[in-house]
Design an enzyme around this catalytic site. Structure first.
Site, PDB file in Angstrom:
ATOM      1  N   ASP A  99     -35.566  22.433  -7.485  1.00  0.00           N
ATOM      2  CA  ASP A  99     -34.709  22.316  -6.309  1.00  0.00           C
ATOM      3  C   ASP A  99     -34.778  23.555  -5.418  1.00  0.00           C
ATOM      4  O   ASP A  99     -34.720  23.445  -4.188  1.00  0.00           O
ATOM      5  CB  ASP A  99     -33.259  22.068  -6.741  1.00  0.00           C
ATOM      6  CG  ASP A  99     -33.049  20.657  -7.264  1.00  0.00           C
ATOM      7  OD1 ASP A  99     -33.838  19.763  -6.895  1.00  0.00           O
ATOM      8  OD2 ASP A  99     -32.097  20.439  -8.044  1.00  0.00           O
ATOM      9  N   GLY A 100     -34.904  24.741  -6.024  1.00  0.00           N
ATOM     10  CA  GLY A 100     -34.996  25.954  -5.227  1.00  0.00           C
ATOM     11  C   GLY A 100     -36.220  25.968  -4.341  1.00  0.00           C
ATOM     12  O   GLY A 100     -36.159  26.387  -3.170  1.00  0.00           O
ATOM     13  N   ASN A 173     -28.271  22.881   1.953  1.00  0.00           N
ATOM     14  CA  ASN A 173     -27.168  22.669   1.016  1.00  0.00           C
ATOM     15  C   ASN A 173     -25.848  23.259   1.502  1.00  0.00           C
ATOM     16  O   ASN A 173     -24.957  22.540   1.908  1.00  0.00           O
ATOM     17  CB  ASN A 173     -27.507  23.260  -0.363  1.00  0.00           C
ATOM     18  CG  ASN A 173     -28.127  22.243  -1.288  1.00  0.00           C
ATOM     19  OD1 ASN A 173     -28.310  21.094  -0.918  1.00  0.00           O
ATOM     20  ND2 ASN A 173     -28.462  22.673  -2.488  1.00  0.00           N
ATOM     21  N   GLU A 174     -25.734  24.594   1.430  1.00  0.00           N
ATOM     22  CA  GLU A 174     -24.456  25.209   1.761  1.00  0.00           C
ATOM     23  C   GLU A 174     -24.603  26.669   2.151  1.00  0.00           C
ATOM     24  O   GLU A 174     -25.606  27.320   1.856  1.00  0.00           O
ATOM     25  CB  GLU A 174     -23.479  25.095   0.589  1.00  0.00           C
ATOM     26  CG  GLU A 174     -23.701  26.072  -0.546  1.00  0.00           C
ATOM     27  CD  GLU A 174     -24.812  25.690  -1.486  1.00  0.00           C
ATOM     28  OE1 GLU A 174     -25.717  26.540  -1.696  1.00  0.00           O
ATOM     29  OE2 GLU A 174     -24.800  24.576  -2.018  1.00  0.00           O
ATOM     30  N   ALA A 215     -23.811  20.244  -4.982  1.00  0.00           N
ATOM     31  CA  ALA A 215     -24.249  21.550  -5.480  1.00  0.00           C
ATOM     32  C   ALA A 215     -23.040  22.460  -5.698  1.00  0.00           C
ATOM     33  O   ALA A 215     -22.103  22.106  -6.403  1.00  0.00           O
ATOM     34  CB  ALA A 215     -25.272  22.149  -4.510  1.00  0.00           C
ATOM     35  N   LEU A 218     -19.432  21.148  -5.154  1.00  0.00           N
ATOM     36  CA  LEU A 218     -18.955  20.250  -6.214  1.00  0.00           C
ATOM     37  C   LEU A 218     -18.339  21.050  -7.350  1.00  0.00           C
ATOM     38  O   LEU A 218     -17.267  20.709  -7.869  1.00  0.00           O
ATOM     39  CB  LEU A 218     -20.121  19.398  -6.735  1.00  0.00           C
ATOM     40  CG  LEU A 218     -19.795  18.433  -7.879  1.00  0.00           C
ATOM     41  CD1 LEU A 218     -18.851  17.337  -7.405  1.00  0.00           C
ATOM     42  CD2 LEU A 218     -21.082  17.820  -8.446  1.00  0.00           C
ATOM     43  N   SER A 219     -18.990  22.143  -7.729  1.00  0.00           N
ATOM     44  CA  SER A 219     -18.461  22.999  -8.795  1.00  0.00           C
ATOM     45  C   SER A 219     -17.149  23.657  -8.381  1.00  0.00           C
ATOM     46  O   SER A 219     -16.318  23.989  -9.230  1.00  0.00           O
ATOM     47  CB  SER A 219     -19.486  24.084  -9.152  1.00  0.00           C
ATOM     48  OG  SER A 219     -20.689  23.507  -9.621  1.00  0.00           O
TER      49      SER A 219
END
Length: 326
Positions: A99-100, A173-174, A215, A218-219
């Site tokens: 993913d990275g 993503n973020e 990602a 969510l955590s």
């Protein structure tokens, strides 16, 4: 010797190669992983044998690195990260990694509008479309044009200092802003669109796209947002108030974050690029004019990915009502 399936032996048209395909294909790979390096060599040789023009680049080019707290941020314009020979004439590119590497690759190819076939050579592979052992069959379909493109929202992030942009990046993503090296409460002033500023006291804040909702956010307790919904979300990290909750808002809104802290904060984009935010700086985020284009072999099934990767929606198995002791 690496124990990986031989891509070159199983690529399409092995027995009876057709006329020259004549496509322009890119390969972006994680050069830290020997498997990705080996597959890149095999793919390049075989695609060139089919008459494809092949350009390669490492995912390292999309990693902006981390600015030093004692040194000014270095501006690398978003469009400057596109690798040499990767342009809008390229039919598609293949990314080999986890993913990275996928996040890094989209930072490199999104400005050129190049769709990516994402191949997992990592662990989770939440953003990847296929696995290495399926690549020969998948590549056959893609070379034949039997695929569709799914577009995902990206965000352009800029650090404004003394009314000048001193750092910028594309985000899939973020964006996370917090204090380091030790976590402690920070004060933020956040303005969304034309609305009045709001004050948030928390360990940090996360501004996430729908793709990034599975990602870091969510955590941190944020909701899952299905791809394609034109929104962003703001998630406080460990807020120091019962009133501070996540907020979902239209992605067309401009977001400005200012720090009310006397010490510098650190901003991290997609977990692999970052810079320091000094007192008086502003972080501006807005929906990018570029999108992340994922190659899909069939209609995307987001709930299936959630179930397979994160266990969402699995049947609940009830515990027995009584246990018979020996």
């Amino acid at each position: 010797m690496l124990n990986v399936p031989s891509v070159s032996k199983n690529l399409p048209y092995q027995q009876n190669p057709p006329e020259k395909i004549g496509k322009k294909v890119g390969i972006i790979y994680n050069d830290v992983k020997p498997v990705a390096c080996q597959v890149t060599q095999e793919l390049t040789a075989k695609l060139e044998a089919y008459g494809c023009q092949v350009a390669t680049a490492t995912g390292l080019g999309g990693l902006l690195g981390y600015a030093n707290a004692n040194k000014p941020a270095t501006l690398a314009p978003i469009e400057s990260l596109v690798p040499k020979e990767f342009d809008d004439s390229m039919d598609f590119a293949i990314v080999l990694g986890g993913d990275g590497t996928v996040l890094s690759a989209f930072r490199q190819v999104a400005p050129a509008g190049i769709p990516l076939l994402t191949v997992n050579t990592g662990h989770m592979g939440f953003l990847t479309e296929t696995y290495l052992n399926q690549l020969p069959h998948v590549l056959e379909q893609v070379l034949a044009g039997n695929y569709q493109v799914e577009e995902r929202t990206m965000v352009a992030v800029r650090l404004i200092r003394n009314n000048q942009s001193v750092w910028e990046a594309l985000c899939l993503n973020e964006v996370a802003i917090n204090r380091e090296p030790l976590t402690s409460m920070c004060h933020f002033e956040v303005t969304i669109g034309r609305h009045a500023p709001v004050d948030i006291a928390a360990d940090g804040i996360i501004i996430s796209t729908p793709t990034g909702s599975t990602a870091y956010s969510l955590s941190a307790g944020g909701p899952v947002i299905t791809p394609g919904v034109p929104v962003l979300q703001l998630i406080p990290i460990c807020p120091h108030s019962l009133a501070a909750r996540g907020l979902v808002f239209p992605s067309a809104e401009l977001v400005t974050v200012s720090s009310a802290n006397p010490d510098p904060l650190v901003m991290v984009v997609d977990g692999n690029a970052g810079c320091y935010v000094a007192p008086g700086d502003r972080v501006c985020l807005q929906q990018a004019k570029f999108s992340a284009k994922f190659i899909r072999l069939k209609d995307p099934e987001f709930f299936k990915v959630l179930r397979e990767k994160l266990g969402w929606g699995l049947p609940h198995i009830a515990k027995p009502t009584s246990v018979e002791l020996p």
